[in-house]
Write an enzyme that holds these catalytic residues in place. Structure first.
Site, PDB file in Angstrom:
ATOM      1  N   GLY A  16       0.846  -1.191   0.000  1.00 12.92           N
ATOM      2  CA  GLY A  16       0.000   0.000   0.000  1.00 12.92           C
ATOM      3  C   GLY A  16       0.879   1.236   0.000  1.00 12.92           C
ATOM      4  O   GLY A  16       2.106   1.134   0.006  1.00 12.92           O
ATOM      5  N   LYS A  22       1.176  -0.222   6.933  1.00 14.63           N
ATOM      6  CA  LYS A  22       1.905  -1.467   6.622  1.00 14.63           C
ATOM      7  C   LYS A  22       2.764  -1.898   7.817  1.00 14.63           C
ATOM      8  O   LYS A  22       2.736  -3.054   8.213  1.00 14.63           O
ATOM      9  CB  LYS A  22       2.794  -1.282   5.381  1.00 14.63           C
ATOM     10  CG  LYS A  22       2.030  -0.910   4.122  1.00 14.63           C
ATOM     11  CD  LYS A  22       2.947  -0.778   2.927  1.00 14.63           C
ATOM     12  CE  LYS A  22       3.995   0.315   3.049  1.00 14.63           C
ATOM     13  NZ  LYS A  22       3.428   1.676   3.204  1.00 14.63           N
ATOM     14  N   ASP A  89      10.672  -5.507   6.548  1.00 17.88           N
ATOM     15  CA  ASP A  89       9.983  -4.231   6.285  1.00 17.88           C
ATOM     16  C   ASP A  89      10.742  -3.453   5.205  1.00 17.88           C
ATOM     17  O   ASP A  89      11.915  -3.690   4.971  1.00 17.88           O
ATOM     18  CB  ASP A  89       9.900  -3.408   7.584  1.00 17.88           C
ATOM     19  CG  ASP A  89       8.776  -2.368   7.538  1.00 17.88           C
ATOM     20  OD1 ASP A  89       7.971  -2.386   6.574  1.00 17.88           O
ATOM     21  OD2 ASP A  89       8.697  -1.543   8.470  1.00 17.88           O
ATOM     22  N   GLU A  90      10.048  -2.543   4.555  1.00 16.03           N
ATOM     23  CA  GLU A  90      10.618  -1.698   3.491  1.00 16.03           C
ATOM     24  C   GLU A  90      11.190  -2.551   2.361  1.00 16.03           C
ATOM     25  O   GLU A  90      12.281  -2.286   1.833  1.00 16.03           O
ATOM     26  CB  GLU A  90      11.683  -0.747   4.050  1.00 16.03           C
ATOM     27  CG  GLU A  90      11.201   0.140   5.188  1.00 16.03           C
ATOM     28  CD  GLU A  90      10.106   1.123   4.797  1.00 16.03           C
ATOM     29  OE1 GLU A  90       9.830   1.269   3.577  1.00 16.03           O
ATOM     30  OE2 GLU A  90       9.505   1.724   5.695  1.00 16.03           O
TER      31      GLU A  90
HETATM   32  P1  ADP Z   1       3.193   2.684   6.571  1.00 15.51           P
HETATM   33  O1  ADP Z   1       4.122   1.604   7.077  1.00 15.51           O
HETATM   34  O2  ADP Z   1       2.184   2.152   5.575  1.00 15.51           O
HETATM   35  O3  ADP Z   1       3.914   3.899   6.046  1.00 15.51           O
HETATM   36  P2  ADP Z   1       2.637   3.073   9.354  1.00 15.51           P
HETATM   37  O4  ADP Z   1       2.180   1.745   9.881  1.00 15.51           O
HETATM   38  O5  ADP Z   1       4.069   3.458   9.601  1.00 15.51           O
HETATM   39  O6  ADP Z   1       2.300   3.176   7.806  1.00 15.51           O
HETATM   40  O7  ADP Z   1       1.766   4.250   9.975  1.00 15.51           O
HETATM   41  C1  ADP Z   1       0.350   4.227   9.971  1.00 15.51           C
HETATM   42  C2  ADP Z   1      -0.116   5.365  10.889  1.00 15.51           C
HETATM   43  O8  ADP Z   1       0.225   6.608  10.281  1.00 15.51           O
HETATM   44  C3  ADP Z   1      -1.601   5.460  11.134  1.00 15.51           C
HETATM   45  O9  ADP Z   1      -2.066   4.601  12.133  1.00 15.51           O
HETATM   46  C4  ADP Z   1      -1.746   6.919  11.556  1.00 15.51           C
HETATM   47  O10 ADP Z   1      -1.476   7.058  12.922  1.00 15.51           O
HETATM   48  C5  ADP Z   1      -0.621   7.620  10.815  1.00 15.51           C
HETATM   49  N1  ADP Z   1      -1.027   8.442   9.669  1.00 15.51           N
HETATM   50  C6  ADP Z   1      -0.461   9.629   9.338  1.00 15.51           C
HETATM   51  N2  ADP Z   1      -0.980  10.108   8.193  1.00 15.51           N
HETATM   52  C7  ADP Z   1      -1.913   9.215   7.776  1.00 15.51           C
HETATM   53  C8  ADP Z   1      -2.778   9.136   6.638  1.00 15.51           C
HETATM   54  N3  ADP Z   1      -2.796  10.088   5.701  1.00 15.51           N
HETATM   55  N4  ADP Z   1      -3.579   8.059   6.520  1.00 15.51           N
HETATM   56  C9  ADP Z   1      -3.571   7.099   7.469  1.00 15.51           C
HETATM   57  N5  ADP Z   1      -2.778   7.115   8.561  1.00 15.51           N
HETATM   58  C10 ADP Z   1      -1.944   8.153   8.725  1.00 15.51           C
END
Ligand code: ADP
Length: 197
Positions: A16, A22, A89-90
């Site tokens: 995503g 993620k 991750d990543e």
């Molecule tokens: P990813 O690994 O997909 O980048 P993370 O798991 O690190 O995502 O972070 C998800 C968290 O980011 C959410 O639970 C929320 O607290 C925060 N967040 C900040 N901006 C957004 C956004 N635009 N949409 C959803 N969550 C967001």
């Protein structure tokens, strides 16, 4: 997602845009495995030191300690025979070798969970992610929230004009956007290959 446990291993991919949860989802699955007393090893790409050099850290500050590796082959050297769950991750930052490495680990009977951006900031497939998605038994696609309108967001908008191949950053450089509000960079941006984290 319902996992039917058999004797062989398998691959799960969580993908995503940025901020779609993620890392949170990966951490949740790892924690549940740890509660079940499974032997777990956690890896991420060394390039991503945004919050911590070795831990997996979500944008919501959840974290788990792990190992940073610069090439995916190092994971094969570091994984213990007794390990039951390998989490990465990543994944988008790794080379295409991540596909054979994760398959090898799954063929050895391990559960392999991989999280990564499926699309780069141009909305093009990111690194090895398409192949990983094809070889996974289980795929979870997460969506974020569009920062313009609040709709579900499938895209990662880069807020700077950088054309570097990879720009590691968080909310200061990237925003989640929906289909209507995502603005892809101009096509003459040919040097840029991928971005995010
Ligand atoms: P990813 O690994 O997909 O980048 P993370 O798991 O690190 O995502 O972070 C998800 C968290 O980011 C959410 O639970 C929320 O607290 C925060 N967040 C900040 N901006 C957004 C956004 N635009 N949409 C959803 N969550 C967001």
């Amino acid at each position: 997602m319902q996992i039917i446990h058999g004797r062989s291993g398998w691959i799960e991919v969580i993908c995503g845009p940025m901020f779609s949860g993620k890392s949170e989802e990966l951490i949740k699955r790892i924690r549940r495995a740890q509660i079940a007393k499974r032997r777990v090893q956690i890896f991420k790409h060394g390039m991503d030191a945004r919050y911590d050099a070795t831990s997996i850290v979500s944008h919501s500050q959840q974290s788990l300690p792990g190992n940073a590796v610069s090439k995916v082959e190092d994971i094969l050297d570091l994984v213990d025979d007794r390990t039951e769950l390998v989490a990465i991750d990543e994944a988008q930052f790794f080379s295409d070798e991540i596909v054979s490495v994760t398959n090898k680990l799954a063929n050895l009977g391990k559960r392999v969970i991989v999280a990564g951006l499926d699309l780069d900031y141009r909305a093009e497939p990111f690194g090895p992610m398409p192949q990983l998605l094809c070889s996974a038994e289980y795929v979870t696609k997460q969506l974020a929230i569009c920062m313009e309108c609040g709709d579900p967001a499938n895209f990662t908008q880069r807020l700077t004009k950088s054309t570097d191949q990879i720009v590691v950053g968080a909310a200061e450089i990237y925003e989640a956007r929906c289909r209507r509000h995502f603005e892809p960079p101009a096509r003459n941006d040919s040097k840029a290959d991928s971005a995010g984290g």
